[in-house]
Design a protein around this motif. Sequence first.
Motif, PDB file in Angstrom:
ATOM      1  N   MET A   1     -79.020  28.056 104.635  1.00  0.00           N
ATOM      2  CA  MET A   1     -78.456  28.259 103.331  1.00  0.00           C
ATOM      3  C   MET A   1     -77.063  28.867 103.389  1.00  0.00           C
ATOM      4  SD  MET A   1     -80.557  29.376 100.268  1.00  0.00           S
ATOM      5  CE  MET A   1     -82.032  28.776  99.678  1.00  0.00           C
ATOM      6  N   ARG A   2     -76.806  29.654 104.422  1.00  0.00           N
ATOM      7  CA  ARG A   2     -75.494  30.294 104.504  1.00  0.00           C
ATOM      8  C   ARG A   2     -74.370  29.280 104.650  1.00  0.00           C
ATOM      9  NH1 ARG A   2     -74.757  35.808 107.136  1.00  0.00           N
ATOM     10  NH2 ARG A   2     -76.320  36.959 106.040  1.00  0.00           N
ATOM     11  N   GLY A   3     -74.609  28.156 105.293  1.00  0.00           N
ATOM     12  CA  GLY A   3     -73.574  27.151 105.519  1.00  0.00           C
ATOM     13  C   GLY A   3     -73.239  26.335 104.281  1.00  0.00           C
ATOM     14  N   GLU A   4     -74.109  26.295 103.316  1.00  0.00           N
ATOM     15  CA  GLU A   4     -73.887  25.458 102.139  1.00  0.00           C
ATOM     16  C   GLU A   4     -72.670  25.854 101.325  1.00  0.00           C
ATOM     17  OE1 GLU A   4     -77.380  24.779  99.858  1.00  0.00           O
ATOM     18  OE2 GLU A   4     -78.550  24.266 101.618  1.00  0.00           O
ATOM     19  N   PRO A   5     -72.443  27.124 100.987  1.00  0.00           N
ATOM     20  CA  PRO A   5     -71.224  27.466 100.237  1.00  0.00           C
ATOM     21  C   PRO A   5     -69.961  27.080 101.011  1.00  0.00           C
ATOM     22  CG  PRO A   5     -72.752  29.296 100.161  1.00  0.00           C
ATOM     23  CD  PRO A   5     -73.307  28.294 101.132  1.00  0.00           C
ATOM     24  N   TRP A   6     -69.995  27.231 102.312  1.00  0.00           N
ATOM     25  CA  TRP A   6     -68.851  26.880 103.145  1.00  0.00           C
ATOM     26  C   TRP A   6     -68.596  25.369 103.064  1.00  0.00           C
ATOM     27  CZ3 TRP A   6     -68.515  23.788 107.552  1.00  0.00           C
ATOM     28  CH2 TRP A   6     -67.303  23.852 108.220  1.00  0.00           C
ATOM     29  N   ARG A   7     -69.665  24.588 103.100  1.00  0.00           N
ATOM     30  CA  ARG A   7     -69.534  23.129 103.004  1.00  0.00           C
ATOM     31  C   ARG A   7     -68.991  22.715 101.642  1.00  0.00           C
ATOM     32  NH1 ARG A   7     -75.238  21.608 105.799  1.00  0.00           N
ATOM     33  NH2 ARG A   7     -74.580  22.006 107.938  1.00  0.00           N
ATOM     34  N   GLU A   8     -69.482  23.369 100.613  1.00  0.00           N
ATOM     35  CA  GLU A   8     -69.007  23.055  99.266  1.00  0.00           C
ATOM     36  C   GLU A   8     -67.512  23.361  99.141  1.00  0.00           C
ATOM     37  OE1 GLU A   8     -70.449  21.465  96.713  1.00  0.00           O
ATOM     38  OE2 GLU A   8     -72.062  21.111  98.152  1.00  0.00           O
ATOM     39  N   LYS A   9     -67.086  24.478  99.701  1.00  0.00           N
ATOM     40  CA  LYS A   9     -65.661  24.831  99.668  1.00  0.00           C
ATOM     41  C   LYS A   9     -64.842  23.795 100.430  1.00  0.00           C
ATOM     42  CE  LYS A   9     -65.974  29.822  99.125  1.00  0.00           C
ATOM     43  NZ  LYS A   9     -65.694  31.125  99.718  1.00  0.00           N
ATOM     44  N   ARG A  10     -65.383  23.367 101.563  1.00  0.00           N
ATOM     45  CA  ARG A  10     -64.679  22.362 102.371  1.00  0.00           C
ATOM     46  C   ARG A  10     -64.589  21.029 101.625  1.00  0.00           C
ATOM     47  NH1 ARG A  10     -66.145  20.185 108.397  1.00  0.00           N
ATOM     48  NH2 ARG A  10     -64.314  18.878 108.599  1.00  0.00           N
ATOM     49  N   ARG A  11     -65.694  20.623 100.996  1.00  0.00           N
ATOM     50  CA  ARG A  11     -65.691  19.382 100.220  1.00  0.00           C
ATOM     51  C   ARG A  11     -64.700  19.462  99.061  1.00  0.00           C
ATOM     52  NH1 ARG A  11     -72.006  19.087  99.980  1.00  0.00           N
ATOM     53  NH2 ARG A  11     -72.424  18.276 102.044  1.00  0.00           N
ATOM     54  N   LEU A  12     -64.682  20.608  98.405  1.00  0.00           N
ATOM     55  CA  LEU A  12     -63.762  20.809  97.292  1.00  0.00           C
ATOM     56  C   LEU A  12     -62.312  20.710  97.782  1.00  0.00           C
ATOM     57  CD1 LEU A  12     -63.213  21.481  94.333  1.00  0.00           C
ATOM     58  CD2 LEU A  12     -63.383  23.904  94.942  1.00  0.00           C
ATOM     59  N   LYS A  13     -62.032  21.360  98.912  1.00  0.00           N
ATOM     60  CA  LYS A  13     -60.685  21.329  99.470  1.00  0.00           C
ATOM     61  C   LYS A  13     -60.307  19.899  99.856  1.00  0.00           C
ATOM     62  CE  LYS A  13     -57.676  23.526 102.802  1.00  0.00           C
ATOM     63  NZ  LYS A  13     -57.519  24.567 103.801  1.00  0.00           N
ATOM     64  N   GLU A  14     -61.221  19.165 100.474  1.00  0.00           N
ATOM     65  CA  GLU A  14     -60.951  17.773 100.855  1.00  0.00           C
ATOM     66  C   GLU A  14     -60.700  16.918  99.617  1.00  0.00           C
ATOM     67  OE1 GLU A  14     -64.354  16.723 103.184  1.00  0.00           O
ATOM     68  OE2 GLU A  14     -63.562  17.661 105.008  1.00  0.00           O
ATOM     69  N   ARG A  15     -61.483  17.151  98.574  1.00  0.00           N
ATOM     70  CA  ARG A  15     -61.311  16.396  97.322  1.00  0.00           C
ATOM     71  C   ARG A  15     -59.953  16.703  96.694  1.00  0.00           C
ATOM     72  NH1 ARG A  15     -62.269  11.800  94.862  1.00  0.00           N
ATOM     73  NH2 ARG A  15     -61.909  12.075  92.664  1.00  0.00           N
ATOM     74  N   GLN A  16     -59.552  17.962  96.727  1.00  0.00           N
ATOM     75  CA  GLN A  16     -58.247  18.341  96.184  1.00  0.00           C
ATOM     76  C   GLN A  16     -57.113  17.691  96.975  1.00  0.00           C
ATOM     77  OE1 GLN A  16     -58.676  22.601  96.401  1.00  0.00           O
ATOM     78  NE2 GLN A  16     -59.340  22.764  94.276  1.00  0.00           N
ATOM     79  N   GLN A  17     -57.270  17.649  98.295  1.00  0.00           N
ATOM     80  CA  GLN A  17     -56.256  16.998  99.123  1.00  0.00           C
ATOM     81  C   GLN A  17     -56.198  15.505  98.818  1.00  0.00           C
ATOM     82  OE1 GLN A  17     -57.572  18.204 103.031  1.00  0.00           O
ATOM     83  NE2 GLN A  17     -56.156  19.928 103.097  1.00  0.00           N
ATOM     84  N   ARG A  23     -52.171  11.152  93.852  1.00  0.00           N
ATOM     85  CA  ARG A  23     -51.089  11.349  92.886  1.00  0.00           C
ATOM     86  C   ARG A  23     -49.735  11.028  93.494  1.00  0.00           C
ATOM     87  NH1 ARG A  23     -51.687  16.924  91.766  1.00  0.00           N
ATOM     88  NH2 ARG A  23     -53.849  16.887  92.304  1.00  0.00           N
ATOM     89  N   VAL A  24     -49.521  11.456  94.729  1.00  0.00           N
ATOM     90  CA  VAL A  24     -48.258  11.173  95.421  1.00  0.00           C
ATOM     91  C   VAL A  24     -48.087   9.672  95.579  1.00  0.00           C
ATOM     92  CG1 VAL A  24     -47.061  11.367  97.632  1.00  0.00           C
ATOM     93  CG2 VAL A  24     -48.073  13.395  96.607  1.00  0.00           C
ATOM     94  N   CYS A  25     -49.139   8.989  95.950  1.00  0.00           N
ATOM     95  CA  CYS A  25     -49.087   7.537  96.134  1.00  0.00           C
ATOM     96  C   CYS A  25     -48.757   6.843  94.817  1.00  0.00           C
ATOM     97  CB  CYS A  25     -50.420   7.044  96.687  1.00  0.00           C
ATOM     98  SG  CYS A  25     -50.411   5.287  97.098  1.00  0.00           S
ATOM     99  N   ARG A  26     -49.421   7.245  93.735  1.00  0.00           N
ATOM    100  CA  ARG A  26     -49.145   6.651  92.423  1.00  0.00           C
ATOM    101  C   ARG A  26     -47.711   6.911  92.009  1.00  0.00           C
ATOM    102  NH1 ARG A  26     -54.501   8.509  90.430  1.00  0.00           N
ATOM    103  NH2 ARG A  26     -53.352  10.334  89.762  1.00  0.00           N
ATOM    104  N   THR A  27     -47.206   8.116  92.287  1.00  0.00           N
ATOM    105  CA  THR A  27     -45.829   8.463  91.947  1.00  0.00           C
ATOM    106  C   THR A  27     -44.853   7.601  92.731  1.00  0.00           C
ATOM    107  OG1 THR A  27     -46.457  10.743  91.445  1.00  0.00           O
ATOM    108  CG2 THR A  27     -44.135  10.339  91.899  1.00  0.00           C
ATOM    109  N   GLU A  28     -45.135   7.377  94.019  1.00  0.00           N
ATOM    110  CA  GLU A  28     -44.264   6.541  94.843  1.00  0.00           C
ATOM    111  C   GLU A  28     -44.272   5.097  94.355  1.00  0.00           C
ATOM    112  OE1 GLU A  28     -45.624   7.188  98.822  1.00  0.00           O
ATOM    113  OE2 GLU A  28     -44.636   9.131  98.975  1.00  0.00           O
ATOM    114  N   VAL A  29     -45.435   4.591  93.999  1.00  0.00           N
ATOM    115  CA  VAL A  29     -45.536   3.227  93.487  1.00  0.00           C
ATOM    116  C   VAL A  29     -44.780   3.128  92.164  1.00  0.00           C
ATOM    117  CG1 VAL A  29     -47.128   1.530  92.506  1.00  0.00           C
ATOM    118  CG2 VAL A  29     -47.678   2.657  94.668  1.00  0.00           C
ATOM    119  N   SER A  30     -44.950   4.120  91.326  1.00  0.00           N
ATOM    120  CA  SER A  30     -44.276   4.149  90.039  1.00  0.00           C
ATOM    121  C   SER A  30     -42.762   4.197  90.230  1.00  0.00           C
ATOM    122  CB  SER A  30     -44.741   5.380  89.265  1.00  0.00           C
ATOM    123  OG  SER A  30     -44.706   5.152  87.914  1.00  0.00           O
ATOM    124  N   ALA A  31     -42.293   5.026  91.147  1.00  0.00           N
ATOM    125  CA  ALA A  31     -40.861   5.134  91.417  1.00  0.00           C
ATOM    126  C   ALA A  31     -40.324   3.822  91.968  1.00  0.00           C
ATOM    127  CB  ALA A  31     -40.594   6.277  92.392  1.00  0.00           C
TER     128      ALA A  31
END
Length: 78
Positions: A1-17, A23-31
């Motif tokens: 159970m201790r590893g689960e919060p760490w995994r969730e944080k990692r998944r969240l960070k990966e999703r944010q990246q 967004r950068v890709c869409r901006t480049e295509v738009s430009a």
Amino acid sequence: MRGEPWREKRRLKERQQWDRSERVCRTEVSAAKVLQETCNYIKNLHREVDDLSDRLSELLANTDSNSAQAAIIRSLLM
């Protein structure tokens, strides 16, 4: 159970990246699209200017060179 919060944080960070990368890709295509449209617009303007210049040159060639109309045409070509 201790590893689960760490995994969730990692998944969240990966999703944010991923979201940031997307967004950068869409901006480049738009430009790139805006740049292409701008280039096309400028090319069309050049074509129109060339056509108008040709028409004015023809008109000037068929006009008395001392007339007021010829003076106006010459001023437009300068």
